[in-house]
Design a protein around this motif. Sequence first.
Motif, PDB file in Angstrom:
ATOM      1  N   PRO A 124     -24.171  13.018 -54.913  1.00  0.00           N
ATOM      2  CA  PRO A 124     -25.591  12.915 -55.246  1.00  0.00           C
ATOM      3  C   PRO A 124     -26.479  13.536 -54.173  1.00  0.00           C
ATOM      4  O   PRO A 124     -26.051  13.688 -53.028  1.00  0.00           O
ATOM      5  CB  PRO A 124     -25.833  11.401 -55.317  1.00  0.00           C
ATOM      6  N   SER A 125     -27.688  13.871 -54.581  1.00  0.00           N
ATOM      7  CA  SER A 125     -28.640  14.475 -53.647  1.00  0.00           C
ATOM      8  C   SER A 125     -28.861  13.560 -52.436  1.00  0.00           C
ATOM      9  O   SER A 125     -28.972  12.341 -52.593  1.00  0.00           O
ATOM     10  CB  SER A 125     -29.955  14.702 -54.386  1.00  0.00           C
ATOM     11  N   GLY A 126     -28.880  14.169 -51.248  1.00  0.00           N
ATOM     12  CA  GLY A 126     -29.097  13.399 -50.026  1.00  0.00           C
ATOM     13  C   GLY A 126     -27.837  12.738 -49.500  1.00  0.00           C
ATOM     14  O   GLY A 126     -27.875  11.994 -48.515  1.00  0.00           O
ATOM     15  N   GLY A 127     -26.704  13.032 -50.126  1.00  0.00           N
ATOM     16  CA  GLY A 127     -25.434  12.412 -49.725  1.00  0.00           C
ATOM     17  C   GLY A 127     -24.914  12.920 -48.389  1.00  0.00           C
ATOM     18  O   GLY A 127     -24.125  12.245 -47.721  1.00  0.00           O
ATOM     19  N   GLY A 128     -25.308  14.147 -47.998  1.00  0.00           N
ATOM     20  CA  GLY A 128     -24.897  14.685 -46.697  1.00  0.00           C
ATOM     21  C   GLY A 128     -24.090  15.977 -46.780  1.00  0.00           C
ATOM     22  O   GLY A 128     -23.521  16.411 -45.777  1.00  0.00           O
ATOM     23  N   LYS A 129     -24.091  16.642 -47.934  1.00  0.00           N
ATOM     24  CA  LYS A 129     -23.287  17.867 -48.110  1.00  0.00           C
ATOM     25  C   LYS A 129     -23.752  18.984 -47.177  1.00  0.00           C
ATOM     26  O   LYS A 129     -22.957  19.578 -46.448  1.00  0.00           O
ATOM     27  CB  LYS A 129     -23.365  18.355 -49.570  1.00  0.00           C
ATOM     28  N   THR A 130     -25.061  19.249 -47.196  1.00  0.00           N
ATOM     29  CA  THR A 130     -25.607  20.323 -46.352  1.00  0.00           C
ATOM     30  C   THR A 130     -25.361  19.992 -44.878  1.00  0.00           C
ATOM     31  O   THR A 130     -24.979  20.860 -44.088  1.00  0.00           O
ATOM     32  CB  THR A 130     -27.115  20.495 -46.612  1.00  0.00           C
ATOM     33  N   THR A 131     -25.571  18.731 -44.545  1.00  0.00           N
ATOM     34  CA  THR A 131     -25.386  18.315 -43.154  1.00  0.00           C
ATOM     35  C   THR A 131     -23.953  18.596 -42.711  1.00  0.00           C
ATOM     36  O   THR A 131     -23.727  19.171 -41.642  1.00  0.00           O
ATOM     37  CB  THR A 131     -25.717  16.809 -43.011  1.00  0.00           C
ATOM     38  N   VAL A 132     -22.979  18.232 -43.542  1.00  0.00           N
ATOM     39  CA  VAL A 132     -21.569  18.448 -43.193  1.00  0.00           C
ATOM     40  C   VAL A 132     -21.310  19.937 -42.985  1.00  0.00           C
ATOM     41  O   VAL A 132     -20.702  20.346 -41.984  1.00  0.00           O
ATOM     42  CB  VAL A 132     -20.648  17.878 -44.307  1.00  0.00           C
TER      43      VAL A 132
HETATM   44  N1  LIG Z   1     -33.454  18.397 -40.600  1.00  0.00           N
HETATM   45  C1  LIG Z   1     -33.384  17.127 -40.986  1.00  0.00           C
HETATM   46  N2  LIG Z   1     -34.006  16.185 -40.234  1.00  0.00           N
HETATM   47  C2  LIG Z   1     -33.959  14.872 -40.600  1.00  0.00           C
HETATM   48  N3  LIG Z   1     -33.285  14.411 -41.682  1.00  0.00           N
HETATM   49  C3  LIG Z   1     -32.658  15.303 -42.455  1.00  0.00           C
HETATM   50  C4  LIG Z   1     -32.667  16.706 -42.148  1.00  0.00           C
HETATM   51  N4  LIG Z   1     -31.959  17.359 -43.097  1.00  0.00           N
HETATM   52  C5  LIG Z   1     -31.504  16.406 -43.955  1.00  0.00           C
HETATM   53  N5  LIG Z   1     -31.920  15.193 -43.561  1.00  0.00           N
HETATM   54  C6  LIG Z   1     -31.590  13.891 -44.207  1.00  0.00           C
HETATM   55  O1  LIG Z   1     -30.189  13.762 -44.171  1.00  0.00           O
HETATM   56  C7  LIG Z   1     -29.706  13.216 -45.376  1.00  0.00           C
HETATM   57  C8  LIG Z   1     -28.628  14.131 -45.961  1.00  0.00           C
HETATM   58  O2  LIG Z   1     -29.237  15.352 -46.309  1.00  0.00           O
HETATM   59  P1  LIG Z   1     -28.416  16.609 -46.819  1.00  0.00           P
HETATM   60  O3  LIG Z   1     -29.372  17.745 -46.992  1.00  0.00           O
HETATM   61  O4  LIG Z   1     -27.254  16.830 -45.952  1.00  0.00           O
HETATM   62  O5  LIG Z   1     -27.931  16.097 -48.240  1.00  0.00           O
HETATM   63  P2  LIG Z   1     -27.358  16.934 -49.455  1.00  0.00           P
HETATM   64  O6  LIG Z   1     -26.255  16.132 -49.980  1.00  0.00           O
HETATM   65  O7  LIG Z   1     -27.048  18.318 -49.070  1.00  0.00           O
HETATM   66  O8  LIG Z   1     -28.603  16.910 -50.443  1.00  0.00           O
HETATM   67  P3  LIG Z   1     -29.004  17.956 -51.602  1.00  0.00           P
HETATM   68  O9  LIG Z   1     -27.908  17.917 -52.609  1.00  0.00           O
HETATM   69  O10 LIG Z   1     -30.271  17.383 -52.160  1.00  0.00           O
HETATM   70  O11 LIG Z   1     -29.186  19.283 -50.960  1.00  0.00           O
HETATM   71  C9  LIG Z   1     -30.913  13.039 -46.290  1.00  0.00           C
HETATM   72  O12 LIG Z   1     -31.284  11.687 -46.225  1.00  0.00           O
HETATM   73  C10 LIG Z   1     -31.965  13.917 -45.683  1.00  0.00           C
HETATM   74  O13 LIG Z   1     -33.234  13.355 -45.889  1.00  0.00           O
END
Ligand SMILES: Nc1ncnc2c1ncn2[C@@H]1O[C@H](COP(=O)(O)OP(=O)(O)OP(=O)(O)O)[C@@H](O)[C@H]1O
Length: 578
Positions: free
Chosen positions: A369-377
């Motif tokens: 789901p959105s915000g799960g942490g994929k981009t962060t990983v």
């Molecule tokens: N640069 C940042 N600074 C602070 N918090 C962040 C930053 N980038 C992401 N987050 C937070 O980290 C969490 C994970 O975000 P991330 O972008 O990794 O999720 P995601 O699974 O890739 O989401 P999406 O599918 O919507 O792209 C979210 O709660 C987001 O708000």
Amino acid sequence: MSSLQAKLQHKYALSEKGAKDMIKAFVSVTCSDLVLMFPVWMLYFLVRDYLQGTMAGRGVFYIVGCVLCLLLIALTTLVQYRATFLATYVESGVRRIALAEQLRKIPLSFFGKKDLSDLTSTIMADCATMETASSHFIPELVGSCISTTLIAVGTFFMNWRMAIAALWVLPASFLIVGCSGRVQKSLSKKQMKLKMDCADGIQECLETVRDLRANNAQAEYMEGLEGKIRAVEKHALVTELGTAVFVGGAQMILKLGIATVALTGGVLLVKGEIDILTFFVFLLLVSRMYDPLQVALQNLAAIISTSVQCDRLDEILSHEIQTGASTMDPKGYDIEFSHVGFSYDSQDTVLRDVTFTAKQGEVTALIGPSGGGKTTVSRLASRFWDIHKGKITVGGMDISTIDPETLMSLYAIVFQDVTLFNNTVMENIRIGRQNATDEEVLAAAKLAHCDEFAEKLPNGWQTMIGENGSELSGGERQRISIARAFLKDAPIILMDEATASLDVDNETLIQESLSRLIRNKTVMIIAHRMRTVADADKIVVLKDGVVAEQGTPAELEAKDGIYRHMKATQMEAAGWKL
Ligand SMILES: Nc1ncnc2c1ncn2[C@@H]1O[C@H](COP(=O)(O)OP(=O)(O)OP(=O)(O)O)[C@@H](O)[C@H]1O
């Protein structure tokens, strides 16, 4: 390194050479100020000879003296110019390059806290303020303080009572400006904050002009922006007034010195305790001495205000940087996350105990789901940020021990938001590998199907594509980004739903090219559409920062968990009709 040099270096964000040059500037300004006293002494001798009737035969002395004075003034002015202006502009270049170098090495977390206009302002405006401070304020203040102290000591030998009458104003006036430091600093700090808010607002307005128009929100937004501009204007007046009150007050006290010298001199002269010549010399001295001191008071106020800029520069220059070995010897290219914990702002934990392996020769899809942490990983895998817990390895090497730029040579990255430069299509693709030949660039471009649009552009591959590729469609921008990845031909590929902006025909073509690109490589793909991940070797489901499920698509299908639910929902959505 002397302690003075080290202090200057730290206080004014100077290089080692810059601090040495500043000390030279202090010496040269002091000499220059002292030399300006020579004409006063010439005048003293002239008046003395006149009063004592000993002028005869002194012509040569005065002519040689005047010529010497002029020569010395010219010489010290030249030396001072070189030591202040020239050295300062060289140092300014050094400081800006040092900032840019530092920014290259600072973790990206820093950029999350700072926005672009703030950093641009530090590199351009703050450096320019420091330029003026280093060429004018600081050397002139220090020089005039040293020369005044030397002259003051001399005046005590002439007549201590007259010296006190002339000098009492110095500590009083400097104390007023010095004590106003706190007020001035807080005014400057607020002024800087308002300026930054305003610059942010302007930048945001320019960046979002399309959305503002689409939402008919321009008028409202401009109102807010106008408020910010007015706030800067108002506060600038308050800051100026604050400085004027303190500096003006101190300058008035300084001028009182002339009155006290005249008064004390008059009384002592009447009492016969000093001669007319001493009285005359003191009047000459104070008139000459107070002028640079008036400027020095302004300089002191300006230096106090620049402390805000110094702090901002120091924040960047002393920020912890990402370091590591510049050579590496990976054993293969498996990426392994082991109990990784991470938060962006050290408060809200974004990832918790994330453990999985993305194997070489396999496609590992990150879903959830959105915000799960994929981009962060995916960003942590390439050390965009440093993790707080656990370990990430590539080919067995802990990535936190490798220099980020060296590490990046292993990765080709295709993110959703593609950054393009205002250059030709050809050069935009060459970013993937700077030393690639035209033939190699074209070959990579064809693999990403860039030829289909590039050859139709007015100047073909040499067409300028506008700022951030504004003249290209979303799909075309993404194809350029994919071409860069082909050109870089790195062993690890990170993709963020790379084919999201492509139409079905193009997507099929690119998928086919991508499958060629990723052969025998470690591929980590962030996918939002289940169709994209059906052929993945492994799926990692991230939910609320933890690995909720992982396994092959078949394993997860059998599990009746998040993957199966997401897949079912998307298939249902695909059947919708408008
Ligand atoms: N640069 C940042 N600074 C602070 N918090 C962040 C930053 N980038 C992401 N987050 C937070 O980290 C969490 C994970 O975000 P991330 O972008 O990794 O999720 P995601 O699974 O890739 O989401 P999406 O599918 O919507 O792209 C979210 O709660 C987001 O708000």
